[in-house]
Design a protein around this motif. Structure first.
Motif, PDB file in Angstrom:
ATOM      1  N   UNK A 107       2.913   3.133   0.017  1.00 56.58           N
ATOM      2  CA  UNK A 107       1.447   3.213   0.384  1.00 56.58           C
ATOM      3  C   UNK A 107       0.810   1.625   0.395  1.00 56.58           C
ATOM      4  N   UNK A 108       0.551   1.324   1.659  1.00 52.71           N
ATOM      5  CA  UNK A 108       0.000  -0.139   1.942  1.00 52.71           C
ATOM      6  C   UNK A 108      -1.541  -0.199   1.325  1.00 52.71           C
ATOM      7  N   UNK A 109      -1.608  -1.404   0.928  1.00 50.72           N
ATOM      8  CA  UNK A 109      -3.147  -1.765   0.599  1.00 50.72           C
ATOM      9  C   UNK A 109      -4.057  -1.814   1.835  1.00 50.72           C
ATOM     10  N   UNK A 110      -3.501  -1.852   3.142  1.00 47.86           N
ATOM     11  CA  UNK A 110      -4.451  -1.993   4.481  1.00 47.86           C
ATOM     12  C   UNK A 110      -4.443  -0.469   4.779  1.00 47.86           C
ATOM     13  N   UNK A 111      -3.763   0.421   4.466  1.00 47.23           N
ATOM     14  CA  UNK A 111      -3.954   1.903   4.594  1.00 47.23           C
ATOM     15  C   UNK A 111      -5.697   2.176   4.739  1.00 47.23           C
ATOM     16  N   UNK A 112      -5.737   3.081   5.408  1.00 48.70           N
ATOM     17  CA  UNK A 112      -7.221   3.742   5.183  1.00 48.70           C
ATOM     18  C   UNK A 112      -7.330   4.423   3.841  1.00 48.70           C
ATOM     19  N   UNK A 113      -8.424   4.602   3.208  1.00 47.27           N
ATOM     20  CA  UNK A 113      -8.403   5.448   2.018  1.00 47.27           C
ATOM     21  C   UNK A 113      -7.744   6.825   2.067  1.00 47.27           C
ATOM     22  N   UNK A 114      -7.962   7.418   3.132  1.00 51.04           N
ATOM     23  CA  UNK A 114      -7.323   8.985   3.209  1.00 51.04           C
ATOM     24  C   UNK A 114      -5.736   8.875   3.240  1.00 51.04           C
TER      25      UNK A 114
END
Length: 176
Positions: A107-114
């Motif tokens: 899970x990347x920090x740049x991924x969207x919240x969902x």
């Protein structure tokens, strides 16, 4: 009078010293974060047993599970990504503690919240539950969620589901 090389050396090493100091301050800023900001695990449980077989002298179990976990609280400015994985823990007469990774995701920090909220229904294990011997039948399993914090700078550290909140189930006593 100093030469160009002496001046260049002083500027480069001053820059490296400043960079080192900033990196140390960044690493210190995350102290205590893992205990205060933990992911919220709503559900992690076995859904359906597909098979339990003896193959080549070792037992192998394949099943699916349901998971709902919000990983958002584990992120802060110094976290690049989380390596999230589901671990099965069990005991056998030969080995008192066995831990096997069954599923994982980054899970990347740049991924969207969902995408930071993991909702998996009836997801099949990525890696089979394989024992060193034929001792899986009738064994009590414990599924727990673990994660590795991978910071931009500083020490890599692990987090895990709180003690006593993992889901438990017993494998069948007969091969299936």
């Amino acid at each position: 009078m100093h030469t160009v090389w002496v001046r260049l050396n002083a500027v480069v090493f001053f820059g490296l010293t400043v960079l080192l100091c900033l990196s140390i301050l960044a690493a210190l800023s995350k102290i205590g974060h893992a205990t205060r900001h933990r992911p919220i695990i709503h559900k992690l449980a076995m859904n359906k047993m597909k098979s339990l077989k003896n193959h080549g002298g070792v037992d192998r179990a394949l099943f699916s599970f349901d998971m709902h976990a919000d990983m958002t609280p584990a992120f802060h400015w110094n976290i690049k990504q989380l390596f999230v994985y589901v671990v099965a823990t069990y005991a056998t007469p030969t080995n008192p503690k066995n831990q096997i990774v069954l599923w994982d995701r980054i899970v990347e920090s740049t991924d969207p919240p969902e995408k930071k909220v993991l909702r998996e229904e009836n997801v099949f294990v990525k890696y089979g539950l394989i024992d060193q011997g034929a001792e899986l039948r009738g064994t009590e399993m414990e599924l727990s969620l673990m994660w590795d914090h991978m910071p931009l700078t500083g020490v890599l550290y692990m987090g895990e589901q709180e003690e006593g909140t993992a889901s438990k189930f017993v494998l069948p006593t007969e091969y299936k």
